[in-house]
Design a protein around this motif. Structure first.
Motif, PDB file in Angstrom:
ATOM      1  N   VAL A 231     -18.992  26.797   5.990  1.00 22.79           N
ATOM      2  CA  VAL A 231     -19.280  26.772   5.375  1.00 22.79           C
ATOM      3  C   VAL A 231     -20.253  28.533   5.158  1.00 22.79           C
ATOM      4  CG1 VAL A 231     -19.705  24.334   4.772  1.00 22.79           C
ATOM      5  CG2 VAL A 231     -21.292  25.794   6.682  1.00 22.79           C
ATOM      6  N   ASP A 232     -19.981  29.116   6.606  1.00 24.48           N
ATOM      7  CA  ASP A 232     -20.528  30.746   6.337  1.00 24.48           C
ATOM      8  C   ASP A 232     -20.921  31.413   5.694  1.00 24.48           C
ATOM      9  OD1 ASP A 232     -22.681  29.049   8.180  1.00 24.48           O
ATOM     10  OD2 ASP A 232     -22.000  29.683  10.008  1.00 24.48           O
ATOM     11  N   GLY A 233     -18.781  31.061   5.081  1.00 24.58           N
ATOM     12  CA  GLY A 233     -17.960  32.241   4.464  1.00 24.58           C
ATOM     13  C   GLY A 233     -16.859  32.266   4.849  1.00 24.58           C
ATOM     14  N   GLU A 263     -18.107  37.686  19.719  1.00 21.72           N
ATOM     15  CA  GLU A 263     -17.566  36.626  18.417  1.00 21.72           C
ATOM     16  C   GLU A 263     -15.822  36.409  17.812  1.00 21.72           C
ATOM     17  OE1 GLU A 263     -20.706  39.011  15.515  1.00 21.72           O
ATOM     18  OE2 GLU A 263     -20.664  40.770  17.675  1.00 21.72           O
ATOM     19  N   ARG A 270     -13.548  28.989  14.848  1.00 22.71           N
ATOM     20  CA  ARG A 270     -13.373  28.145  13.277  1.00 22.71           C
ATOM     21  C   ARG A 270     -12.061  28.176  12.692  1.00 22.71           C
ATOM     22  NH1 ARG A 270     -18.296  31.481  11.910  1.00 22.71           N
ATOM     23  NH2 ARG A 270     -19.449  30.640  13.754  1.00 22.71           N
TER      24      ARG A 270
END
Length: 295
Positions: A231-233, A263, A270
């Protein structure tokens, strides 16, 4: 982490600065090709409509080719060679057009060259695409449709050069030894017929072909899923040869190449979750076939 302002990533489909290269050589060549086809057609006593019917293309496409606004594909030139009795002229032109496309490979705008360079030496590439077909998977007609609907609109010669450059990037899909590729694509992308159903149908069939190729995995994130780790892209994970894995993200007119390994680790986790939430590769191909059958 490196930030590249005003850039574009895998799709390159958001608003961008214009290309700064001189495109006159390519555009002038396409116009000359178009004039030759028109001259041969008129010499044969055919209207655009009659000629289009005989070669199996639309009248509007033939008009665009004759005006130098569309790149004639080899199949069109081979059919025109036969119908117009061109004496080998159009077959020679087909080779020249391939050479022109090769020149366009180096015509990525400055803001994209960094990522394109990494992509060209990738040993692994994993992509989450939520809004559009990934650039590496686009058909030529789909890519042209996407660039043609840019706002503000792009000049025809810029569209053709960007399409050629995008097609050239796809050579990494056929290199050997083949890199490891995977894509997670949102179902909404597969249901949005950009460019019209004819263009979209060919695009879906191309995805089926890619997804059936050894070493390439396409998974669809179905719209009925109740969990969505992306959902963050959208983002890309890329591992260039002899370099650590990196992540790439873009939004509107900005994009970032992420090199911080913590990161990258998080985005890797993810991606793994997204793959678990998506349909299996075989289920994904079945879903694409289902969408094709719904038409």
């Amino acid at each position: 982490m490196t930030e590249i302002k005003g850039t574009g990533g895998d799709s390159g489909d958001v608003a961008r600065p214009q290309l700064d290269e001189d495109l006159s050589e390519v555009s002038d060549f396409l116009r000359a090709v178009g004039k030759q086809i028109k001259l041969l057609r008129e010499r044969a006593g055919l209207t655009q409509k009659e000629f289009a019917k005989q070669v199996g293309y639309t009248e509007s496409l033939i008009g665009a080719v004759e005006q130098g606004k569309r790149t004639p594909q080899r199949e069109l030139l081979e059919a025109a060679e036969r119908i117009l009795d061109a004496g080998g002229l159009l077959l020679v032109i087909a080779d020249d057009i391939e050479q022109a496309k090769a020149k366009a490979r180096v015509r990525h705008p400055e803001w994209f060259r960094g990522y394109a360079g990494l992509e060209g030496i990738a040993e692994e590439l994993h992509c989450v695409s939520l809004y559009g077909v990934p650039g590496l998977l686009q058909t030529e007609d789909h890519a042209r449709a996407v660039f043609s609907m840019r706002q503000p609109i792009l000049p025809e010669e810029v569209i053709e050069t960007r399409v050629a450059a995008r097609m050239a990037r796809q050579e990494i899909l056929t290199k050997w030894p083949r890199a490891v590729f995977s894509w997670v694509i949102d179902e909404s992308v597969l249901r949005r017929p950009l460019g019209g159903w004819g263009v979209h149908e060919a695009q879906l069939r191309h995805l089926l072909k890619i997804g059936s190729t050894r070493g390439m995995v396409i998974q669809v994130l179905a719209s009925d899923r109740t969990e969505h780790a992306g959902v963050d892209g959208p983002f890309i994970l890329i591992t260039p040869k002899n370099r650590p894995q990196m992540a790439y993200i873009e939004v509107q007119t900005s994009s970032r190449l992420i090199t911080d390994q913590e990161e990258v680790r998080i985005m890797n986790a993810r991606y793994g979750t997204l793959r678990a939430q998506a349909c299996t590769p075989q289920e994904s191909l079945s879903l694409i076939e289902k969408i094709l059958g719904e038409r």
